[in-house]
Write a protein that holds these residues in place. Structure first.
Motif, PDB file in Angstrom:
ATOM      1  N   HIS A  51       1.770  33.939  13.226  1.00 49.00           N
ATOM      2  CA  HIS A  51       0.823  34.082  12.112  1.00 49.00           C
ATOM      3  C   HIS A  51      -0.068  35.308  12.294  1.00 49.00           C
ATOM      4  N   GLY A  52      -0.479  35.570  13.544  1.00 46.24           N
ATOM      5  CA  GLY A  52      -1.359  36.708  13.806  1.00 46.24           C
ATOM      6  C   GLY A  52      -0.734  38.046  13.483  1.00 46.24           C
ATOM      7  N   GLY A  53       0.595  38.095  13.435  1.00 44.11           N
ATOM      8  CA  GLY A  53       1.295  39.330  13.103  1.00 44.11           C
ATOM      9  C   GLY A  53       1.661  39.447  11.639  1.00 44.11           C
ATOM     10  N   GLU A  54       1.298  38.452  10.836  1.00 46.63           N
ATOM     11  CA  GLU A  54       1.654  38.470   9.423  1.00 46.63           C
ATOM     12  C   GLU A  54       0.608  39.198   8.584  1.00 46.63           C
ATOM     13  N   THR A  55       1.038  39.665   7.431  1.00 45.03           N
ATOM     14  CA  THR A  55       0.182  40.405   6.512  1.00 45.03           C
ATOM     15  C   THR A  55      -1.072  39.618   6.162  1.00 45.03           C
ATOM     16  N   GLY A  56      -2.203  40.299   6.173  1.00 46.13           N
ATOM     17  CA  GLY A  56      -3.453  39.690   5.732  1.00 46.13           C
ATOM     18  C   GLY A  56      -4.066  38.700   6.692  1.00 46.13           C
ATOM     19  N   PHE A  57      -3.631  38.706   7.964  1.00 43.16           N
ATOM     20  CA  PHE A  57      -4.191  37.751   8.923  1.00 43.16           C
ATOM     21  C   PHE A  57      -5.709  37.911   9.002  1.00 43.16           C
ATOM     22  N   MET A  58      -6.389  36.775   9.001  1.00 43.34           N
ATOM     23  CA  MET A  58      -7.835  36.750   9.179  1.00 43.34           C
ATOM     24  C   MET A  58      -8.217  35.422   9.814  1.00 43.34           C
ATOM     25  N   ALA A  59      -9.163  35.481  10.741  1.00 47.40           N
ATOM     26  CA  ALA A  59      -9.692  34.276  11.380  1.00 47.40           C
ATOM     27  C   ALA A  59     -11.216  34.324  11.323  1.00 47.40           C
ATOM     28  N   VAL A  60     -11.823  33.169  11.173  1.00 51.34           N
ATOM     29  CA  VAL A  60     -13.272  33.030  11.267  1.00 51.34           C
ATOM     30  C   VAL A  60     -13.532  31.966  12.317  1.00 51.34           C
ATOM     31  N   LEU A  61     -14.351  32.312  13.298  1.00 56.51           N
ATOM     32  CA  LEU A  61     -14.725  31.354  14.335  1.00 56.51           C
ATOM     33  C   LEU A  61     -16.220  31.124  14.285  1.00 56.51           C
ATOM     34  N   ALA A  62     -16.608  29.892  14.573  1.00 55.36           N
ATOM     35  CA  ALA A  62     -18.014  29.522  14.680  1.00 55.36           C
ATOM     36  C   ALA A  62     -18.357  29.448  16.162  1.00 55.36           C
ATOM     37  N   TYR A  63     -19.480  30.035  16.523  1.00 52.65           N
ATOM     38  CA  TYR A  63     -19.945  30.039  17.907  1.00 52.65           C
ATOM     39  C   TYR A  63     -21.332  29.429  17.977  1.00 52.65           C
ATOM     40  N   ASP A  64     -21.529  28.602  18.989  1.00 50.75           N
ATOM     41  CA  ASP A  64     -22.841  28.030  19.278  1.00 50.75           C
ATOM     42  C   ASP A  64     -23.224  28.534  20.661  1.00 50.75           C
ATOM     43  N   ASP A  65     -24.251  29.349  20.710  1.00 46.14           N
ATOM     44  CA  ASP A  65     -24.709  29.923  21.981  1.00 46.14           C
ATOM     45  C   ASP A  65     -23.569  30.629  22.723  1.00 46.14           C
ATOM     46  N   GLY A  66     -22.738  31.341  21.959  1.00 52.34           N
ATOM     47  CA  GLY A  66     -21.654  32.115  22.547  1.00 52.34           C
ATOM     48  C   GLY A  66     -20.380  31.342  22.836  1.00 52.34           C
ATOM     49  N   HIS A  67     -20.369  30.038  22.592  1.00 48.18           N
ATOM     50  CA  HIS A  67     -19.193  29.207  22.857  1.00 48.18           C
ATOM     51  C   HIS A  67     -18.508  28.854  21.531  1.00 48.18           C
ATOM     52  N   PRO A  68     -17.194  29.030  21.449  1.00 52.91           N
ATOM     53  CA  PRO A  68     -16.504  28.724  20.193  1.00 52.91           C
ATOM     54  C   PRO A  68     -16.470  27.218  19.920  1.00 52.91           C
ATOM     55  N   VAL A  69     -16.824  26.854  18.696  1.00 52.74           N
ATOM     56  CA  VAL A  69     -16.883  25.434  18.335  1.00 52.74           C
ATOM     57  C   VAL A  69     -15.998  25.083  17.140  1.00 52.74           C
ATOM     58  N   GLY A  70     -15.492  26.072  16.439  1.00 49.05           N
ATOM     59  CA  GLY A  70     -14.638  25.813  15.289  1.00 49.05           C
ATOM     60  C   GLY A  70     -13.916  27.071  14.874  1.00 49.05           C
ATOM     61  N   TYR A  71     -12.807  26.883  14.166  1.00 45.80           N
ATOM     62  CA  TYR A  71     -12.025  28.033  13.737  1.00 45.80           C
ATOM     63  C   TYR A  71     -11.277  27.711  12.456  1.00 45.80           C
ATOM     64  N   VAL A  72     -10.921  28.764  11.761  1.00 42.89           N
ATOM     65  CA  VAL A  72     -10.014  28.709  10.626  1.00 42.89           C
ATOM     66  C   VAL A  72      -9.287  30.041  10.604  1.00 42.89           C
ATOM     67  N   TYR A  73      -8.023  29.997  10.244  1.00 50.45           N
ATOM     68  CA  TYR A  73      -7.315  31.254  10.070  1.00 50.45           C
ATOM     69  C   TYR A  73      -6.210  31.088   9.049  1.00 50.45           C
ATOM     70  N   GLY A  74      -5.779  32.231   8.526  1.00 49.97           N
ATOM     71  CA  GLY A  74      -4.700  32.243   7.553  1.00 49.97           C
ATOM     72  C   GLY A  74      -4.213  33.650   7.331  1.00 49.97           C
ATOM     73  N   ASN A  75      -3.324  33.777   6.369  1.00 50.99           N
ATOM     74  CA  ASN A  75      -2.771  35.083   6.035  1.00 50.99           C
ATOM     75  C   ASN A  75      -2.274  35.063   4.591  1.00 50.99           C
ATOM     76  N   THR A  76      -1.868  36.227   4.124  1.00 57.41           N
ATOM     77  CA  THR A  76      -1.357  36.380   2.769  1.00 57.41           C
ATOM     78  C   THR A  76       0.108  35.955   2.719  1.00 57.41           C
ATOM     79  N   ILE A  77       0.463  35.228   1.685  1.00 57.04           N
ATOM     80  CA  ILE A  77       1.871  34.945   1.412  1.00 57.04           C
ATOM     81  C   ILE A  77       2.204  35.478   0.029  1.00 57.04           C
ATOM     82  N   GLU A  78       3.427  35.922  -0.133  1.00 56.00           N
ATOM     83  CA  GLU A  78       3.879  36.516  -1.389  1.00 56.00           C
ATOM     84  C   GLU A  78       4.898  35.604  -2.066  1.00 56.00           C
ATOM     85  N   HIS A  79       5.251  35.968  -3.287  1.00 49.40           N
ATOM     86  CA  HIS A  79       6.312  35.283  -4.018  1.00 49.40           C
ATOM     87  C   HIS A  79       7.580  35.298  -3.153  1.00 49.40           C
ATOM     88  N   GLY A  80       8.253  34.175  -3.043  1.00 50.47           N
ATOM     89  CA  GLY A  80       9.477  34.090  -2.266  1.00 50.47           C
ATOM     90  C   GLY A  80       9.271  33.801  -0.791  1.00 50.47           C
TER      91      GLY A  80
END
Length: 179
Positions: A51-80
């Motif tokens: 997924h990280g190598g696919e078009t439009g990859f983006m991730a958002v991570l939440a950090y509490d005092d520098g420690h990761p506590v949550g994440y979401v990621y995705g990318n663009t998909i096209e017709h077909g």
């Protein structure tokens, strides 16, 4: 729901800088399921790398005092895209004729659940996207149906089912407008 903690949201468009944090949070979020082949950390790492190598990859991570506590990621998909090819029944052309955002994973550590953190990272991911629709797949049995219901409360609607791999459960495919 309790008040959201003071978290910092960070956005990433490449996997290298954030891969370790994603694996760390994933292992905690999915701890009860890690014994199942589809949920193993190694299986997630393989999907993440693809997924990280696919078009439009983006991730958002939440950090509490520098420690990761949550994440979401995705990318663009096209017709077909194989995402759409595996969805049955075939989605309406309105959803598939142009690019869409495929939300591939979202997770929040247990101590931060019920704080609004998941919604905050979800909305941050969509905030900068140009695609008109965002789609995701969810196991309808997750959390005894609560996860599916949560996505409905966020405006997603069911449009079909998919089984991305033989080891995967049958998932509900959901979609909504990005805005």
């Amino acid at each position: 729901m309790t008040t959201a903690p003071a978290i910092e949201l960070r956005t990433f468009t490449t996997l290298d800088a954030v891969r370790g944090d994603l694996l760390d949070v994933y292992a905690d979020v999915r701890a009860p399921l890690l014994h199942l082949p589809n949920y193993a950390v190694t299986a997630f790492g393989e999907r993440l790398d693809r997924h990280g190598g696919e078009t439009g990859f983006m991730a958002v991570l939440a950090y509490d005092d520098g420690h990761p506590v949550g994440y979401v990621y995705g990318n663009t998909i096209e017709h077909g895209d194989r995402y759409w090819q595996r969805t049955a029944p075939a989605p309406e052309d309105e959803y598939t004729k142009g690019p869409a955002m495929a939300l591939k994973e979202i997770g929040v550590r247990p101590a931060w659940r019920g704080t609004g953190t998941a919604r905050r990272i979800h909305d941050a991911l969509l905030a900068g996207r140009a695609e008109p629709y965002v789609t995701l797949m969810v196991n309808p049995a997750a959390g005894d149906g609560k996860v599916h219901a949560l996505y409905r409360s966020w405006g997603y609607e069911d449009i079909g089912q998919s089984q991305p791999s033989p080891a995967s459960p049958v998932l509900a495919v959901m979609i909504r407008a990005t805005r």
